[in-house]
Design a protein around this motif. Structure first.
Motif, PDB file in Angstrom:
ATOM      1  N   GLN A   1       0.945  -1.118  -0.002  1.00  0.00           N
ATOM      2  CA  GLN A   1       0.087   0.018   0.048  1.00  0.00           C
ATOM      3  C   GLN A   1       0.856   1.321   0.010  1.00  0.00           C
ATOM      4  OE1 GLN A   1      -3.367  -0.188  -0.231  1.00  0.00           O
ATOM      5  NE2 GLN A   1      -3.832   2.009  -0.018  1.00  0.00           N
ATOM      6  N   VAL A   2       0.558   2.046  -0.898  1.00  0.00           N
ATOM      7  CA  VAL A   2       1.528   3.281  -0.925  1.00  0.00           C
ATOM      8  C   VAL A   2       0.596   4.730  -0.538  1.00  0.00           C
ATOM      9  CG1 VAL A   2       2.339   5.021  -2.583  1.00  0.00           C
ATOM     10  CG2 VAL A   2       2.573   2.642  -3.115  1.00  0.00           C
ATOM     11  N   HIS A   3       1.213   5.325   0.407  1.00  0.00           N
ATOM     12  CA  HIS A   3       0.515   6.645   1.007  1.00  0.00           C
ATOM     13  C   HIS A   3       1.541   7.847   0.765  1.00  0.00           C
ATOM     14  CE1 HIS A   3      -2.259   8.368   3.341  1.00  0.00           C
ATOM     15  NE2 HIS A   3      -1.660   8.757   4.325  1.00  0.00           N
ATOM     16  N   LEU A   4       0.963   8.701   0.251  1.00  0.00           N
ATOM     17  CA  LEU A   4       1.677  10.092   0.029  1.00  0.00           C
ATOM     18  C   LEU A   4       1.119  11.234   1.051  1.00  0.00           C
ATOM     19  CD1 LEU A   4       1.835   9.860  -3.876  1.00  0.00           C
ATOM     20  CD2 LEU A   4       3.340   9.258  -2.341  1.00  0.00           C
ATOM     21  N   VAL A   5       1.915  11.951   1.595  1.00  0.00           N
ATOM     22  CA  VAL A   5       1.560  12.876   2.257  1.00  0.00           C
ATOM     23  C   VAL A   5       2.707  14.395   2.179  1.00  0.00           C
ATOM     24  CG1 VAL A   5       1.209  13.983   4.715  1.00  0.00           C
ATOM     25  CG2 VAL A   5       0.883  11.561   4.170  1.00  0.00           C
ATOM     26  N   GLU A   6       1.633  15.326   1.523  1.00  0.00           N
ATOM     27  CA  GLU A   6       2.365  16.591   1.450  1.00  0.00           C
ATOM     28  C   GLU A   6       2.413  17.547   2.202  1.00  0.00           C
ATOM     29  OE1 GLU A   6      -0.293  15.651  -2.373  1.00  0.00           O
ATOM     30  OE2 GLU A   6      -0.494  15.539  -0.236  1.00  0.00           O
ATOM     31  N   SER A   7       3.257  18.292   2.472  1.00  0.00           N
ATOM     32  CA  SER A   7       3.549  19.322   3.594  1.00  0.00           C
ATOM     33  C   SER A   7       4.077  20.675   2.781  1.00  0.00           C
ATOM     34  CB  SER A   7       4.056  18.981   4.814  1.00  0.00           C
ATOM     35  OG  SER A   7       5.375  18.447   4.492  1.00  0.00           O
ATOM     36  N   GLY A   8       4.026  21.728   3.688  1.00  0.00           N
ATOM     37  CA  GLY A   8       4.838  22.841   3.029  1.00  0.00           C
ATOM     38  C   GLY A   8       4.191  24.023   2.613  1.00  0.00           C
ATOM     39  N   GLY A   9       2.782  23.839   2.217  1.00  0.00           N
ATOM     40  CA  GLY A   9       1.937  24.976   1.859  1.00  0.00           C
ATOM     41  C   GLY A   9       1.948  25.955   2.608  1.00  0.00           C
ATOM     42  N   GLY A  10       1.189  27.069   2.196  1.00  0.00           N
ATOM     43  CA  GLY A  10       0.905  28.139   2.882  1.00  0.00           C
ATOM     44  C   GLY A  10       0.812  29.417   2.212  1.00  0.00           C
ATOM     45  N   LEU A  11       0.823  30.506   3.042  1.00  0.00           N
ATOM     46  CA  LEU A  11       0.622  31.870   2.191  1.00  0.00           C
ATOM     47  C   LEU A  11       1.783  32.541   2.106  1.00  0.00           C
ATOM     48  CD1 LEU A  11      -1.467  34.101   1.227  1.00  0.00           C
ATOM     49  CD2 LEU A  11      -1.588  34.935   3.978  1.00  0.00           C
ATOM     50  N   VAL A  12       2.054  33.151   1.080  1.00  0.00           N
ATOM     51  CA  VAL A  12       3.257  33.770   0.627  1.00  0.00           C
ATOM     52  C   VAL A  12       2.838  35.191  -0.359  1.00  0.00           C
ATOM     53  CG1 VAL A  12       3.921  32.450  -1.201  1.00  0.00           C
ATOM     54  CG2 VAL A  12       5.746  33.685  -0.156  1.00  0.00           C
ATOM     55  N   GLN A  13       3.694  36.064  -0.229  1.00  0.00           N
ATOM     56  CA  GLN A  13       3.668  37.149  -1.212  1.00  0.00           C
ATOM     57  C   GLN A  13       4.320  36.928  -2.431  1.00  0.00           C
ATOM     58  OE1 GLN A  13       5.245  40.590   0.942  1.00  0.00           O
ATOM     59  NE2 GLN A  13       3.271  41.362   1.809  1.00  0.00           N
ATOM     60  N   ALA A  14       3.701  37.556  -3.517  1.00  0.00           N
ATOM     61  CA  ALA A  14       4.335  37.557  -4.808  1.00  0.00           C
ATOM     62  C   ALA A  14       5.722  37.571  -4.543  1.00  0.00           C
ATOM     63  CB  ALA A  14       3.580  38.116  -5.704  1.00  0.00           C
ATOM     64  N   GLY A  15       6.667  36.905  -5.554  1.00  0.00           N
ATOM     65  CA  GLY A  15       8.120  36.926  -5.555  1.00  0.00           C
ATOM     66  C   GLY A  15       8.822  36.064  -4.510  1.00  0.00           C
ATOM     67  N   GLY A  16       7.920  35.594  -3.507  1.00  0.00           N
ATOM     68  CA  GLY A  16       8.379  34.861  -2.520  1.00  0.00           C
ATOM     69  C   GLY A  16       8.488  33.500  -2.777  1.00  0.00           C
ATOM     70  N   SER A  17       9.202  32.435  -2.033  1.00  0.00           N
ATOM     71  CA  SER A  17       9.479  31.323  -2.259  1.00  0.00           C
ATOM     72  C   SER A  17       8.491  30.245  -1.270  1.00  0.00           C
ATOM     73  CB  SER A  17      10.823  31.050  -1.936  1.00  0.00           C
ATOM     74  OG  SER A  17      11.528  31.621  -2.944  1.00  0.00           O
ATOM     75  N   LEU A  18       8.390  28.942  -1.474  1.00  0.00           N
ATOM     76  CA  LEU A  18       7.790  27.966  -0.755  1.00  0.00           C
ATOM     77  C   LEU A  18       8.472  26.759  -1.215  1.00  0.00           C
ATOM     78  CD1 LEU A  18       3.965  28.399  -0.241  1.00  0.00           C
ATOM     79  CD2 LEU A  18       5.684  28.780   1.586  1.00  0.00           C
ATOM     80  N   THR A  19       8.590  25.716  -0.068  1.00  0.00           N
ATOM     81  CA  THR A  19       9.267  24.524  -0.665  1.00  0.00           C
ATOM     82  C   THR A  19       8.096  23.548   0.043  1.00  0.00           C
ATOM     83  OG1 THR A  19      11.667  25.145  -0.042  1.00  0.00           O
ATOM     84  CG2 THR A  19      10.922  22.837  -0.124  1.00  0.00           C
ATOM     85  N   LEU A  20       7.614  22.668  -0.988  1.00  0.00           N
ATOM     86  CA  LEU A  20       6.739  21.549  -0.699  1.00  0.00           C
ATOM     87  C   LEU A  20       7.629  20.389  -0.562  1.00  0.00           C
ATOM     88  CD1 LEU A  20       3.894  22.434  -3.201  1.00  0.00           C
ATOM     89  CD2 LEU A  20       4.424  23.463  -0.854  1.00  0.00           C
ATOM     90  N   SER A  21       7.113  19.283   0.432  1.00  0.00           N
ATOM     91  CA  SER A  21       7.625  18.089   0.484  1.00  0.00           C
ATOM     92  C   SER A  21       6.430  17.147   0.419  1.00  0.00           C
ATOM     93  CB  SER A  21       8.266  18.086   1.740  1.00  0.00           C
ATOM     94  OG  SER A  21       9.357  18.720   2.015  1.00  0.00           O
ATOM     95  N   CYS A  22       6.957  15.993  -0.301  1.00  0.00           N
ATOM     96  CA  CYS A  22       5.883  14.918  -0.211  1.00  0.00           C
ATOM     97  C   CYS A  22       6.749  13.647   0.115  1.00  0.00           C
ATOM     98  CB  CYS A  22       5.608  14.664  -1.796  1.00  0.00           C
ATOM     99  SG  CYS A  22       4.540  13.055  -1.866  1.00  0.00           S
ATOM    100  N   VAL A  23       6.282  12.920   1.212  1.00  0.00           N
ATOM    101  CA  VAL A  23       6.910  11.845   1.789  1.00  0.00           C
ATOM    102  C   VAL A  23       5.870  10.669   1.367  1.00  0.00           C
ATOM    103  CG1 VAL A  23       7.307  10.658   4.071  1.00  0.00           C
ATOM    104  CG2 VAL A  23       7.452  12.976   3.767  1.00  0.00           C
TER     105      VAL A  23
END
Length: 122
Positions: free
Chosen positions: A1-23
């Motif tokens: 059985q495979v399970h995927l969980v994302e994290s790292g989303g959020g609110l950011v201003q234009a021009g900014g950065s975010l890092t998403l992870s998937c385990v």
């Protein structure tokens, strides 16, 4: 059985950065190509990027090319999406997916995470 969980989303201003992870949990992570897709309100799910099982090949949608970077760590069973120079039009729920084929087509992926919200304010 495979399970995927994302994290790292959020609110950011234009021009900014975010890092998403998937385990990934389950066996044989290194056998799967891993993709990121996104869905904005009122729009169909769209392709963002994909990385091959080895990490040796990547492919990006035109709208994120040069701004987003996908990577994976097979030992940690994790795929990461680094998002830079974010724009309001990047606002969406981001999903990671695992599949047997290196493909931009969502219907070729077998497993999906629950998604993580990314909101980019102007």
């Amino acid at each position: 059985q495979v399970h995927l969980v994302e994290s790292g989303g959020g609110l950011v201003q234009a021009g900014g950065s975010l890092t998403l992870s998937c385990v990934f949990s389950g066996r044989t992570f290194s056998s799967y190509a891993m993709g990121w897709f996104r869905q904005a309100p009122g729009k169909e799910r769209g392709f963002v990027t994909v990385i091959s099982w080895s990490g040796g090949s990547t492919y990006y949608g035109d709208s994120v090319k040069g701004r987003f970077t996908i990577s994976r760590d097979n030992a940690k069973k994790t795929v990461v999406l680094q998002m830079n120079s974010l724009k309001p039009e990047d606002t969406a729920v981001y999903y990671c997916a695992a599949g047997p084929v290196f493909s931009p087509r969502g219907n070729e992926y077998d497993y999906w995470g629950q998604g993580t919200q990314v909101t980019v304010s102007s």
